[in-house]
Motif scaffolding. Sequence first.
Motif, PDB file in Angstrom:
ATOM      1  N   ARG A 146      -0.496   0.915 -10.278  1.00  0.00           N
ATOM      2  CA  ARG A 146       0.619   1.865 -10.298  1.00  0.00           C
ATOM      3  C   ARG A 146       0.257   3.084 -11.129  1.00  0.00           C
ATOM      4  O   ARG A 146      -0.224   2.971 -12.250  1.00  0.00           O
ATOM      5  CB  ARG A 146       1.865   1.215 -10.906  1.00  0.00           C
ATOM      6  CG  ARG A 146       2.574   0.252  -9.988  1.00  0.00           C
ATOM      7  CD  ARG A 146       3.837  -0.264 -10.665  1.00  0.00           C
ATOM      8  NE  ARG A 146       5.000   0.482 -10.221  1.00  0.00           N
ATOM      9  CZ  ARG A 146       5.762   0.137  -9.199  1.00  0.00           C
ATOM     10  NH1 ARG A 146       5.487  -0.938  -8.501  1.00  0.00           N
ATOM     11  NH2 ARG A 146       6.803   0.855  -8.869  1.00  0.00           N
ATOM     12  N   GLY A 147       0.483   4.283 -10.541  1.00  0.00           N
ATOM     13  CA  GLY A 147       0.259   5.520 -11.265  1.00  0.00           C
ATOM     14  C   GLY A 147      -1.197   5.902 -11.446  1.00  0.00           C
ATOM     15  O   GLY A 147      -1.516   6.861 -12.147  1.00  0.00           O
ATOM     16  N   GLN A 148      -2.119   5.155 -10.807  1.00  0.00           N
ATOM     17  CA  GLN A 148      -3.553   5.423 -10.960  1.00  0.00           C
ATOM     18  C   GLN A 148      -4.136   6.027  -9.676  1.00  0.00           C
ATOM     19  O   GLN A 148      -3.464   6.095  -8.649  1.00  0.00           O
ATOM     20  CB  GLN A 148      -4.281   4.122 -11.321  1.00  0.00           C
ATOM     21  CG  GLN A 148      -3.798   3.494 -12.637  1.00  0.00           C
ATOM     22  CD  GLN A 148      -4.406   2.133 -12.886  1.00  0.00           C
ATOM     23  OE1 GLN A 148      -5.601   1.928 -12.659  1.00  0.00           O
ATOM     24  NE2 GLN A 148      -3.596   1.187 -13.361  1.00  0.00           N
ATOM     25  N   ASN A 149      -5.381   6.452  -9.748  1.00  0.00           N
ATOM     26  CA  ASN A 149      -6.101   6.952  -8.578  1.00  0.00           C
ATOM     27  C   ASN A 149      -6.928   5.822  -7.976  1.00  0.00           C
ATOM     28  O   ASN A 149      -7.618   5.106  -8.702  1.00  0.00           O
ATOM     29  CB  ASN A 149      -7.045   8.101  -8.962  1.00  0.00           C
ATOM     30  CG  ASN A 149      -6.298   9.317  -9.462  1.00  0.00           C
ATOM     31  OD1 ASN A 149      -5.108   9.460  -9.234  1.00  0.00           O
ATOM     32  ND2 ASN A 149      -6.997  10.194 -10.158  1.00  0.00           N
ATOM     33  N   VAL A 150      -6.859   5.669  -6.649  1.00  0.00           N
ATOM     34  CA  VAL A 150      -7.606   4.603  -5.970  1.00  0.00           C
ATOM     35  C   VAL A 150      -8.277   5.160  -4.715  1.00  0.00           C
ATOM     36  O   VAL A 150      -7.929   6.237  -4.234  1.00  0.00           O
ATOM     37  CB  VAL A 150      -6.685   3.418  -5.573  1.00  0.00           C
ATOM     38  CG1 VAL A 150      -6.033   2.792  -6.792  1.00  0.00           C
ATOM     39  CG2 VAL A 150      -5.627   3.851  -4.553  1.00  0.00           C
ATOM     40  N   ALA A 151      -9.233   4.394  -4.203  1.00  0.00           N
ATOM     41  CA  ALA A 151      -9.881   4.739  -2.937  1.00  0.00           C
ATOM     42  C   ALA A 151      -9.756   3.554  -1.990  1.00  0.00           C
ATOM     43  O   ALA A 151      -9.737   2.393  -2.431  1.00  0.00           O
ATOM     44  CB  ALA A 151     -11.350   5.070  -3.165  1.00  0.00           C
ATOM     45  N   ILE A 152      -9.676   3.831  -0.698  1.00  0.00           N
ATOM     46  CA  ILE A 152      -9.629   2.783   0.307  1.00  0.00           C
ATOM     47  C   ILE A 152     -10.573   3.148   1.454  1.00  0.00           C
ATOM     48  O   ILE A 152     -10.622   4.302   1.881  1.00  0.00           O
ATOM     49  CB  ILE A 152      -8.188   2.538   0.823  1.00  0.00           C
ATOM     50  CG1 ILE A 152      -8.168   1.384   1.828  1.00  0.00           C
ATOM     51  CG2 ILE A 152      -7.562   3.793   1.401  1.00  0.00           C
ATOM     52  CD1 ILE A 152      -6.758   0.863   2.137  1.00  0.00           C
ATOM     53  N   VAL A 153     -11.352   2.179   1.905  1.00  0.00           N
ATOM     54  CA  VAL A 153     -12.314   2.384   2.990  1.00  0.00           C
ATOM     55  C   VAL A 153     -11.755   1.801   4.273  1.00  0.00           C
ATOM     56  O   VAL A 153     -11.290   0.655   4.289  1.00  0.00           O
ATOM     57  CB  VAL A 153     -13.656   1.686   2.679  1.00  0.00           C
ATOM     58  CG1 VAL A 153     -14.634   1.883   3.829  1.00  0.00           C
ATOM     59  CG2 VAL A 153     -14.250   2.217   1.399  1.00  0.00           C
ATOM     60  N   GLY A 154     -11.811   2.563   5.353  1.00  0.00           N
ATOM     61  CA  GLY A 154     -11.357   2.053   6.645  1.00  0.00           C
ATOM     62  C   GLY A 154     -10.808   3.160   7.515  1.00  0.00           C
ATOM     63  O   GLY A 154     -10.458   4.239   7.017  1.00  0.00           O
ATOM     64  N   ALA A 155     -10.727   2.889   8.829  1.00  0.00           N
ATOM     65  CA  ALA A 155     -10.277   3.922   9.759  1.00  0.00           C
ATOM     66  C   ALA A 155      -9.324   3.387  10.821  1.00  0.00           C
ATOM     67  O   ALA A 155      -8.923   4.107  11.721  1.00  0.00           O
ATOM     68  CB  ALA A 155     -11.491   4.558  10.443  1.00  0.00           C
ATOM     69  N   GLY A 156      -8.954   2.106  10.710  1.00  0.00           N
ATOM     70  CA  GLY A 156      -8.071   1.496  11.694  1.00  0.00           C
ATOM     71  C   GLY A 156      -6.623   1.460  11.247  1.00  0.00           C
ATOM     72  O   GLY A 156      -6.266   2.004  10.196  1.00  0.00           O
ATOM     73  N   ASP A 157      -5.789   0.798  12.042  1.00  0.00           N
ATOM     74  CA  ASP A 157      -4.362   0.697  11.724  1.00  0.00           C
ATOM     75  C   ASP A 157      -4.119   0.029  10.378  1.00  0.00           C
ATOM     76  O   ASP A 157      -3.266   0.458   9.602  1.00  0.00           O
ATOM     77  CB  ASP A 157      -3.623  -0.081  12.825  1.00  0.00           C
ATOM     78  CG  ASP A 157      -3.272   0.800  14.012  1.00  0.00           C
ATOM     79  OD1 ASP A 157      -3.466   2.027  13.924  1.00  0.00           O
ATOM     80  OD2 ASP A 157      -2.800   0.268  15.033  1.00  0.00           O
ATOM     81  N   THR A 158      -4.867  -1.053  10.103  1.00  0.00           N
ATOM     82  CA  THR A 158      -4.670  -1.773   8.845  1.00  0.00           C
ATOM     83  C   THR A 158      -4.994  -0.877   7.660  1.00  0.00           C
ATOM     84  O   THR A 158      -4.247  -0.840   6.672  1.00  0.00           O
ATOM     85  CB  THR A 158      -5.542  -3.039   8.797  1.00  0.00           C
ATOM     86  OG1 THR A 158      -5.161  -3.890   9.880  1.00  0.00           O
ATOM     87  CG2 THR A 158      -5.360  -3.790   7.493  1.00  0.00           C
ATOM     88  N   ALA A 159      -6.090  -0.135   7.749  1.00  0.00           N
ATOM     89  CA  ALA A 159      -6.465   0.782   6.661  1.00  0.00           C
ATOM     90  C   ALA A 159      -5.379   1.830   6.447  1.00  0.00           C
ATOM     91  O   ALA A 159      -5.029   2.153   5.302  1.00  0.00           O
ATOM     92  CB  ALA A 159      -7.799   1.445   6.977  1.00  0.00           C
ATOM     93  N   CYS A 160      -4.832   2.361   7.543  1.00  0.00           N
ATOM     94  CA  CYS A 160      -3.758   3.364   7.430  1.00  0.00           C
ATOM     95  C   CYS A 160      -2.500   2.764   6.811  1.00  0.00           C
ATOM     96  O   CYS A 160      -1.861   3.374   5.948  1.00  0.00           O
ATOM     97  CB  CYS A 160      -3.446   3.959   8.796  1.00  0.00           C
ATOM     98  SG  CYS A 160      -4.725   5.060   9.430  1.00  0.00           S
ATOM     99  N   GLU A 161      -2.150   1.558   7.245  1.00  0.00           N
ATOM    100  CA  GLU A 161      -0.979   0.879   6.684  1.00  0.00           C
ATOM    101  C   GLU A 161      -1.155   0.664   5.188  1.00  0.00           C
ATOM    102  O   GLU A 161      -0.234   0.889   4.393  1.00  0.00           O
ATOM    103  CB  GLU A 161      -0.778  -0.474   7.372  1.00  0.00           C
ATOM    104  CG  GLU A 161      -0.167  -0.394   8.756  1.00  0.00           C
ATOM    105  CD  GLU A 161      -0.110  -1.765   9.426  1.00  0.00           C
ATOM    106  OE1 GLU A 161      -0.086  -2.780   8.703  1.00  0.00           O
ATOM    107  OE2 GLU A 161      -0.092  -1.816  10.662  1.00  0.00           O
ATOM    108  N   GLU A 162      -2.352   0.205   4.796  1.00  0.00           N
ATOM    109  CA  GLU A 162      -2.588  -0.099   3.391  1.00  0.00           C
ATOM    110  C   GLU A 162      -2.659   1.177   2.556  1.00  0.00           C
ATOM    111  O   GLU A 162      -2.193   1.206   1.417  1.00  0.00           O
ATOM    112  CB  GLU A 162      -3.847  -0.949   3.241  1.00  0.00           C
ATOM    113  CG  GLU A 162      -3.705  -2.297   3.931  1.00  0.00           C
ATOM    114  CD  GLU A 162      -4.516  -3.407   3.291  1.00  0.00           C
ATOM    115  OE1 GLU A 162      -5.506  -3.101   2.601  1.00  0.00           O
ATOM    116  OE2 GLU A 162      -4.153  -4.578   3.488  1.00  0.00           O
TER     117      GLU A 162
END
Length: 313
Positions: A146-162
Amino acid sequence: MAQEKVEVLILGSGPAGYTAAIYAARAGLKPVMYQGGQPGGQLTITTDVENFPGYPDGIMGPEMMEDFKKQAERFGTDNRWGMATKVDFSTPLAHKVIIDDTHEIIAQTVIIATGASAKWLGLESEQRLNGYGVSACAVCDGFFFRGQNVAIVGAGDTACEEAHYLSKLCKKVYMLVRKGEFRASQIMQKRVENTPNIEILYHTETMEVLGSEGVTGVRIKNNITNEESVLDVTGFFVAIGHQPNTQIFEGFLDMDEAGYLETIKGSSKTNVEGVFACGDAQDKIYRQAVTAAGSGCMAALDAERYLAEKSLH
């Protein structure tokens, strides 16, 4: 090697396996269940489950799976530690399954509920920091950032949802997309594009997750310019899909190119008579606890009817 004969053998212990066990046990089929490499399935690494019917206030994933387990055992399921390491489905009504390379089961019917596992990038740093800022489940672990900077890897629906889920909790979300476009549906793509605190970085590959006792950043590379840079993040999420745990069934059961078991439409039947599949091992579309449980019920009913047709029950 010790050998044992059973009516119904269930491989896997997530919502699909336990529901199959509940139905099979209540039908008097004396099911033997092996819990597999992740007892309780993927829900054991999930925190709040708020979308499973019957839990109006939500429930912790591990606690819910403990409820499933108690219910299955209450009706007489023989619940065991161990996992299948080899199978031979060439003999009808005598399906051979080797457990932990030490124990041989001869089963009249087999219910496969081995589930799926998250895919990883294959970086040493990713595995070393898994659980210490690296996660394959934003819904499970997003709260800690919460309140931090994060990165997420992915290009599909699940990645977008997350990514969208994380955007409600985190200050900034960097979305790392290896190609120049998404694989996600248009509606999901628009959702992340229109979220102010999500920054999409196309043509971007992760080189290394930085940190010793926790994530302190991610070193990335633009695969067009080869330029490297470091993102200042404390959380790193991987959402590049799942791998069904079905490798040991190759050569016996029909599966798609990704390894998901193929079942006859409207049933849990595989191409081998007396072998049934349920849950995430055969479902690449929904992948929900409630649909897994429903398919586990189908598998148990299909197994019971099969044994009745063969005059074995």
